[in-house]
Motif scaffolding. Structure first.
Motif, PDB file in Angstrom:
ATOM      1  N   VAL A   1    -110.989  10.678 -57.039  1.00  0.00           N
ATOM      2  CA  VAL A   1    -110.460   9.690 -58.232  1.00  0.00           C
ATOM      3  C   VAL A   1    -110.216  11.008 -59.215  1.00  0.00           C
ATOM      4  O   VAL A   1    -110.931  11.684 -59.532  1.00  0.00           O
ATOM      5  CB  VAL A   1    -111.871   8.751 -58.816  1.00  0.00           C
ATOM      6  CG1 VAL A   1    -111.098   8.199 -59.961  1.00  0.00           C
ATOM      7  CG2 VAL A   1    -111.786   7.760 -57.825  1.00  0.00           C
TER       8      VAL A   1
ATOM      9  N   ILE B   1    -111.791   0.660 -55.484  1.00  0.00           N
ATOM     10  CA  ILE B   1    -111.355   1.411 -56.403  1.00  0.00           C
ATOM     11  C   ILE B   1    -109.960   0.885 -57.015  1.00  0.00           C
ATOM     12  O   ILE B   1    -109.934   0.684 -57.998  1.00  0.00           O
ATOM     13  CB  ILE B   1    -110.934   3.093 -56.201  1.00  0.00           C
ATOM     14  CG1 ILE B   1    -112.509   3.406 -55.978  1.00  0.00           C
ATOM     15  CG2 ILE B   1    -110.696   3.772 -57.600  1.00  0.00           C
ATOM     16  CD1 ILE B   1    -112.677   5.214 -55.570  1.00  0.00           C
ATOM     17  N   GLU B   2    -109.039   0.609 -56.243  1.00  0.00           N
ATOM     18  CA  GLU B   2    -107.683   0.045 -56.454  1.00  0.00           C
ATOM     19  C   GLU B   2    -107.875  -1.378 -57.062  1.00  0.00           C
ATOM     20  O   GLU B   2    -107.336  -1.671 -58.106  1.00  0.00           O
ATOM     21  CB  GLU B   2    -107.041  -0.223 -55.240  1.00  0.00           C
ATOM     22  CG  GLU B   2    -105.525  -0.462 -55.595  1.00  0.00           C
ATOM     23  CD  GLU B   2    -104.827   0.783 -56.150  1.00  0.00           C
ATOM     24  OE1 GLU B   2    -103.818   0.233 -56.898  1.00  0.00           O
ATOM     25  OE2 GLU B   2    -105.048   1.743 -56.050  1.00  0.00           O
TER      26      GLU B   2
ATOM     27  N   ARG C   1    -108.536  -0.717 -60.619  1.00  0.00           N
ATOM     28  CA  ARG C   1    -107.584   0.063 -61.429  1.00  0.00           C
ATOM     29  C   ARG C   1    -107.199  -0.275 -63.017  1.00  0.00           C
ATOM     30  O   ARG C   1    -107.188   0.628 -63.730  1.00  0.00           O
ATOM     31  CB  ARG C   1    -106.306   0.143 -60.601  1.00  0.00           C
ATOM     32  CG  ARG C   1    -105.119   1.229 -61.314  1.00  0.00           C
ATOM     33  CD  ARG C   1    -103.867   0.982 -60.500  1.00  0.00           C
ATOM     34  NE  ARG C   1    -103.769   1.998 -59.370  1.00  0.00           N
ATOM     35  CZ  ARG C   1    -103.491   2.963 -59.093  1.00  0.00           C
ATOM     36  NH1 ARG C   1    -103.046   3.587 -60.441  1.00  0.00           N
ATOM     37  NH2 ARG C   1    -103.617   3.662 -57.880  1.00  0.00           N
TER      38      ARG C   1
ATOM     39  N   GLU D   1    -107.361   2.082 -66.152  1.00  0.00           N
ATOM     40  CA  GLU D   1    -106.194   2.517 -66.866  1.00  0.00           C
ATOM     41  C   GLU D   1    -106.063   2.071 -68.309  1.00  0.00           C
ATOM     42  O   GLU D   1    -104.857   2.270 -68.944  1.00  0.00           O
ATOM     43  CB  GLU D   1    -104.794   1.989 -65.898  1.00  0.00           C
ATOM     44  CG  GLU D   1    -104.885   2.752 -64.604  1.00  0.00           C
ATOM     45  CD  GLU D   1    -103.679   2.412 -63.968  1.00  0.00           C
ATOM     46  OE1 GLU D   1    -103.007   1.049 -64.068  1.00  0.00           O
ATOM     47  OE2 GLU D   1    -103.116   3.086 -62.960  1.00  0.00           O
TER      48      GLU D   1
ATOM     49  N   ARG E   1    -111.072   2.780 -70.971  1.00  0.00           N
ATOM     50  CA  ARG E   1    -111.826   3.293 -69.748  1.00  0.00           C
ATOM     51  C   ARG E   1    -113.287   4.131 -70.168  1.00  0.00           C
ATOM     52  O   ARG E   1    -114.112   4.332 -69.499  1.00  0.00           O
ATOM     53  CB  ARG E   1    -110.963   4.008 -68.685  1.00  0.00           C
ATOM     54  CG  ARG E   1    -110.521   5.240 -69.310  1.00  0.00           C
ATOM     55  CD  ARG E   1    -109.755   5.955 -68.129  1.00  0.00           C
ATOM     56  NE  ARG E   1    -108.959   6.858 -68.547  1.00  0.00           N
ATOM     57  CZ  ARG E   1    -107.937   7.151 -68.691  1.00  0.00           C
ATOM     58  NH1 ARG E   1    -107.278   6.095 -68.695  1.00  0.00           N
ATOM     59  NH2 ARG E   1    -107.380   8.153 -69.390  1.00  0.00           N
TER      60      ARG E   1
END
Length: 99
Positions: free
Chosen positions: A14, A45-46, A49, A53, A57
């Motif tokens: 990551v 993790i995707e 996202r 983003e 964060r």
């Protein structure tokens, strides 16, 4: 306790970058006896996202991250990347700025 030796190991990496160009990195291989694989970690993790983003964060604290990802490699990789990014933003070792 060792269950064997590995000559090579696939991992998920990551990398989080802030507006100033600081990059935080974290990685995980997963726990095979717990059913974790690199493709599973990447998918987990995707799935979060959008949360990674956003400009918010860096506001992800451990409890928020725990609500987004189950305990395991994916959460570990993201958590390490966030700690690394925050440390670089504060130009300090991870944890020394935490208080």
């Amino acid at each position: 306790m060792s269950r064997g030796a590995e000559a090579a190991l696939d991992v998920v990496v990551v990398m989080l970058t802030d507006a100033d160009g600081n990059v935080g990195r974290g990685e995980a291989a997963g726990v095979d006896y717990d059913g974790e694989t690199v493709p599973l970690l990447a998918a987990q993790i995707e799935a979060i996202r959008p949360a990674l983003e956003t400009d918010d964060r860096l506001a992800l604290d451990p409890s928020t991250l725990a609500s987004l990802l189950p305990a395991g490699g994916a959460r570990n990789a993201v958590d390490c990347a966030l700690w690394d990014l925050n440390a670089k933003r504060h130009r300090a070792a991870s944890g020394s700025w935490r208080g």
